[in-house]
Design a protein around this motif. Structure first.
Motif, PDB file in Angstrom:
ATOM      1  N   VAL A  44       0.840  -1.197   0.000  1.00  0.00           N
ATOM      2  CA  VAL A  44       0.000   0.000   0.000  1.00  0.00           C
ATOM      3  C   VAL A  44       0.875   1.247   0.000  1.00  0.00           C
ATOM      4  O   VAL A  44       0.605   2.218  -0.718  1.00  0.00           O
ATOM      5  CB  VAL A  44      -0.948   0.009   1.223  1.00  0.00           C
ATOM      6  CG1 VAL A  44      -1.620   1.370   1.379  1.00  0.00           C
ATOM      7  CG2 VAL A  44      -2.010  -1.076   1.078  1.00  0.00           C
ATOM      8  N   GLU A  45       1.944   1.202   0.794  1.00  0.00           N
ATOM      9  CA  GLU A  45       2.883   2.329   0.823  1.00  0.00           C
ATOM     10  C   GLU A  45       3.550   2.508  -0.544  1.00  0.00           C
ATOM     11  O   GLU A  45       3.737   3.640  -1.016  1.00  0.00           O
ATOM     12  CB  GLU A  45       3.946   2.080   1.899  1.00  0.00           C
ATOM     13  CG  GLU A  45       4.894   3.249   2.097  1.00  0.00           C
ATOM     14  CD  GLU A  45       5.865   3.010   3.244  1.00  0.00           C
ATOM     15  OE1 GLU A  45       6.901   3.706   3.295  1.00  0.00           O
ATOM     16  OE2 GLU A  45       5.584   2.128   4.081  1.00  0.00           O
ATOM     17  N   ASP A  48       1.048   4.091  -2.920  1.00  0.00           N
ATOM     18  CA  ASP A  48       0.935   5.527  -2.626  1.00  0.00           C
ATOM     19  C   ASP A  48       2.101   6.291  -3.241  1.00  0.00           C
ATOM     20  O   ASP A  48       1.935   7.389  -3.781  1.00  0.00           O
ATOM     21  CB  ASP A  48       0.903   5.764  -1.112  1.00  0.00           C
ATOM     22  CG  ASP A  48      -0.416   5.352  -0.489  1.00  0.00           C
ATOM     23  OD1 ASP A  48      -1.389   5.193  -1.241  1.00  0.00           O
ATOM     24  OD2 ASP A  48      -0.462   5.180   0.740  1.00  0.00           O
ATOM     25  N   SER A  49       3.290   5.706  -3.148  1.00  0.00           N
ATOM     26  CA  SER A  49       4.473   6.330  -3.722  1.00  0.00           C
ATOM     27  C   SER A  49       4.368   6.387  -5.240  1.00  0.00           C
ATOM     28  O   SER A  49       4.820   7.355  -5.871  1.00  0.00           O
ATOM     29  CB  SER A  49       5.730   5.553  -3.310  1.00  0.00           C
ATOM     30  OG  SER A  49       6.879   6.099  -3.908  1.00  0.00           O
ATOM     31  N   VAL A  51       1.720   6.849  -6.933  1.00  0.00           N
ATOM     32  CA  VAL A  51       0.859   7.985  -7.262  1.00  0.00           C
ATOM     33  C   VAL A  51       1.572   9.312  -7.011  1.00  0.00           C
ATOM     34  O   VAL A  51       1.653  10.176  -7.891  1.00  0.00           O
ATOM     35  CB  VAL A  51      -0.454   7.927  -6.459  1.00  0.00           C
ATOM     36  CG1 VAL A  51      -1.266   9.202  -6.677  1.00  0.00           C
ATOM     37  CG2 VAL A  51      -1.270   6.709  -6.863  1.00  0.00           C
ATOM     38  N   SER A  52       2.093   9.485  -5.783  1.00  0.00           N
ATOM     39  CA  SER A  52       2.649  10.781  -5.391  1.00  0.00           C
ATOM     40  C   SER A  52       4.008  11.085  -6.009  1.00  0.00           C
ATOM     41  O   SER A  52       4.305  12.237  -6.359  1.00  0.00           O
ATOM     42  CB  SER A  52       2.747  10.872  -3.862  1.00  0.00           C
ATOM     43  OG  SER A  52       3.596   9.853  -3.358  1.00  0.00           O
ATOM     44  N   ARG A 108      -5.635   4.674 -10.611  1.00  0.00           N
ATOM     45  CA  ARG A 108      -5.877   5.421  -9.371  1.00  0.00           C
ATOM     46  C   ARG A 108      -7.095   4.901  -8.606  1.00  0.00           C
ATOM     47  O   ARG A 108      -7.031   4.736  -7.375  1.00  0.00           O
ATOM     48  CB  ARG A 108      -6.024   6.915  -9.672  1.00  0.00           C
ATOM     49  CG  ARG A 108      -4.714   7.584 -10.118  1.00  0.00           C
ATOM     50  CD  ARG A 108      -4.970   9.023 -10.546  1.00  0.00           C
ATOM     51  NE  ARG A 108      -3.794   9.653 -11.128  1.00  0.00           N
ATOM     52  CZ  ARG A 108      -2.931  10.400 -10.476  1.00  0.00           C
ATOM     53  NH1 ARG A 108      -3.119  10.620  -9.187  1.00  0.00           N
ATOM     54  NH2 ARG A 108      -1.887  10.943 -11.082  1.00  0.00           N
ATOM     55  N   ILE A 111      -6.125   1.775  -6.711  1.00  0.00           N
ATOM     56  CA  ILE A 111      -5.290   2.077  -5.539  1.00  0.00           C
ATOM     57  C   ILE A 111      -6.156   2.628  -4.407  1.00  0.00           C
ATOM     58  O   ILE A 111      -5.982   2.260  -3.233  1.00  0.00           O
ATOM     59  CB  ILE A 111      -4.171   3.062  -5.919  1.00  0.00           C
ATOM     60  CG1 ILE A 111      -3.197   2.385  -6.889  1.00  0.00           C
ATOM     61  CG2 ILE A 111      -3.423   3.549  -4.670  1.00  0.00           C
ATOM     62  CD1 ILE A 111      -2.134   3.299  -7.464  1.00  0.00           C
ATOM     63  N   ALA A 112      -7.106   3.499  -4.743  1.00  0.00           N
ATOM     64  CA  ALA A 112      -8.024   4.030  -3.722  1.00  0.00           C
ATOM     65  C   ALA A 112      -8.863   2.902  -3.127  1.00  0.00           C
ATOM     66  O   ALA A 112      -9.112   2.867  -1.908  1.00  0.00           O
ATOM     67  CB  ALA A 112      -8.924   5.099  -4.335  1.00  0.00           C
ATOM     68  N   HIS A 115      -6.915   0.890  -0.618  1.00  0.00           N
ATOM     69  CA  HIS A 115      -6.894   1.601   0.665  1.00  0.00           C
ATOM     70  C   HIS A 115      -8.167   1.331   1.459  1.00  0.00           C
ATOM     71  O   HIS A 115      -8.123   1.046   2.664  1.00  0.00           O
ATOM     72  CB  HIS A 115      -6.750   3.105   0.428  1.00  0.00           C
ATOM     73  CG  HIS A 115      -5.342   3.602   0.553  1.00  0.00           C
ATOM     74  ND1 HIS A 115      -4.709   3.740   1.767  1.00  0.00           N
ATOM     75  CD2 HIS A 115      -4.450   3.978  -0.385  1.00  0.00           C
ATOM     76  CE1 HIS A 115      -3.484   4.194   1.565  1.00  0.00           C
ATOM     77  NE2 HIS A 115      -3.297   4.347   0.273  1.00  0.00           N
TER      78      HIS A 115
END
Length: 212
Positions: A44-45, A48-49, A51-52, A108, A111-112, A115
């Motif tokens: 999950v981390e 997130d990476s 995406v960001s 995206r 990924i959401a 989460h």
């Protein structure tokens, strides 16, 4: 204020366009089921990476990864070239699977959804309440308390105004939709009338044949 017991429960549809979100949850579930619980936090981390640190910072790569401009083979080569040595196998495989199935636009949303699913595993839930018009703060608080008691889960509530509902409300908790809208009730009544008429005609066709 108890929740109307006549509300219809469905796990697939609501009156809104939630197809993309439901599809994203399917891919998210498949992704999580293919990974061990010990690895999920790290994955999950990593997502997130992705995406960001990648998609947000490199819009051209984001566009090429998620658009239909490129073929699957070209997109797969792009994934290998850019992420092959930097991302884990589960993440790379997820992106390639979405591409292969023509669902690359869901990167995206998936990924959401991952989460949300991880949060639900921890007992954290998101409840979306669709209502036909704005409610006062007092009514919103009362509705939230009633739903919290009825659903029996710890949840974060989000209220959305959908005038097309006419009346009633739709409550979505994860994959489950409780549809108590007037619009759906009217549509259900219309379908029942049509089905009853068809059944009557099929059972006694002689009664409905016109004289020649």
């Amino acid at each position: 204020m108890p929740m109307d017991t006549s509300i219809n429960q469905s796990s697939a549809e609501t009156v809104f366009d939630v197809d993309q979100e439901q599809l994203a949850r399917i891919y998210a579930k498949a992704f999580l089921s293919a990974t061990s619980s010990q690895d999920q936090a790290a994955l999950v981390e990593e997502l997130d990476s992705l995406v960001s640190d990648v998609l947000d910072k490199f819009p051209e790569f984001d566009f090429r990864l998620t658009s239909t401009v490129m073929s699957h083979e070209e997109r797969e080569a792009l994934i290998d070239n850019v992420l092959g040595s930097r991302a884990s196998s589960p993440v790379v495989n997820l992106l390639k699977t979405l591409s292969q199935n023509g669902r690359q636009i869901l990167v995206r949303p998936v990924i959401a959804a991952i989460h949300k699913l991880v949060g639900e595993m921890r007992g954290e839930h998101e409840v979306r309440v669709y209502i036909p018009s704005e409610l006062s703060t007092e009514l919103t608080d009362g509705l939230r308390q009633a739903l919290q008691s009825r659903l029996g889960v710890n949840a974060e509530f989000h209220f959305h105004v959908k005038p097309e509902l006419i009346g009633g409300m739709v409550v979505q908790v994860g994959d489950t939709v409780f549809d108590g809208s007037v619009r759906t009730t009217l549509e259900r009544a219309r379908r029942q009338m049509v089905e009853s008429a068809v059944a009557a005609i099929e059972s006694r066709p002689d009664k409905f044949m016109l004289d020649k």
